[in-house]
Design an enzyme around this catalytic site. Structure first.
Site, PDB file in Angstrom:
ATOM      1  N   CYS A  60       0.831  -1.205   0.000  1.00 23.23           N
ATOM      2  CA  CYS A  60       0.000   0.000   0.000  1.00 23.23           C
ATOM      3  C   CYS A  60       0.870   1.261   0.000  1.00 23.23           C
ATOM      4  CB  CYS A  60      -0.927  -0.038   1.223  1.00 23.23           C
ATOM      5  SG  CYS A  60      -1.746   1.500   1.620  1.00 23.23           S
ATOM      6  N   CYS A  98       0.174   3.677   2.852  1.00 20.53           N
ATOM      7  CA  CYS A  98       0.671   3.096   4.105  1.00 20.53           C
ATOM      8  C   CYS A  98       2.174   3.327   4.238  1.00 20.53           C
ATOM      9  CB  CYS A  98       0.393   1.593   4.153  1.00 20.53           C
ATOM     10  SG  CYS A  98      -1.342   1.134   4.100  1.00 20.53           S
TER      11      CYS A  98
END
Length: 118
Positions: A42, A45
């Site tokens: 991600c 993230c």
């Protein structure tokens, strides 16, 4: 202090033992906590991770910041109904956790953490 990677075993010891008490939320920590549900693939993230590391140092001794890899810990992700990453779970000393989907700015996160500790 940096963020702490959390597995199911660590969660059961440090946050809540949902296996022993599946119907009752009982926080086991000695200070409030923030749990970041993330995935290594991600992009948001990965860019959010240094912010959490900075805040973990800033709030050392006042709260714990945990990271849970949703790919490795699907049961924990299901427990909090995580459907997108990053998802943040704010765990106060009393009461139930609050869940926020998506990354926050450092300023927004600092405000949320200050509120969590109030």
């Amino acid at each position: 202090m940096n963020t702490i990677n959390l597995t199911k075993g660590g969660f059961l010891r440090k946050v809540a033992n949902y296996e022993d008490s599946p119907k009752d939320w009982k926080f086991l920590g000695d200070k409030p906590a923030l749990i970041d549900f993330y995935a290594p693939w991600c992009g948001p993230c990965r860019s959010f991770s240094p912010v959490l590391d900075d805040l973990a140092k800033e709030y050392a001794g006042k709260l714990d910041i945990y990271k849970v890899n949703v790919d490795d810990e699907q049961e924990l992700a299901d427990l909090f109904r995580v459907r997108s990453v990053p998802t943040l779970v704010f765990v106060p000393m009393e009461g139930y956790p609050h869940i926020s989907a998506g990354a926050l700015t450092k300023k927004e996160l600092r405000q949320a953490l200050d509120h969590l500790m109030a």
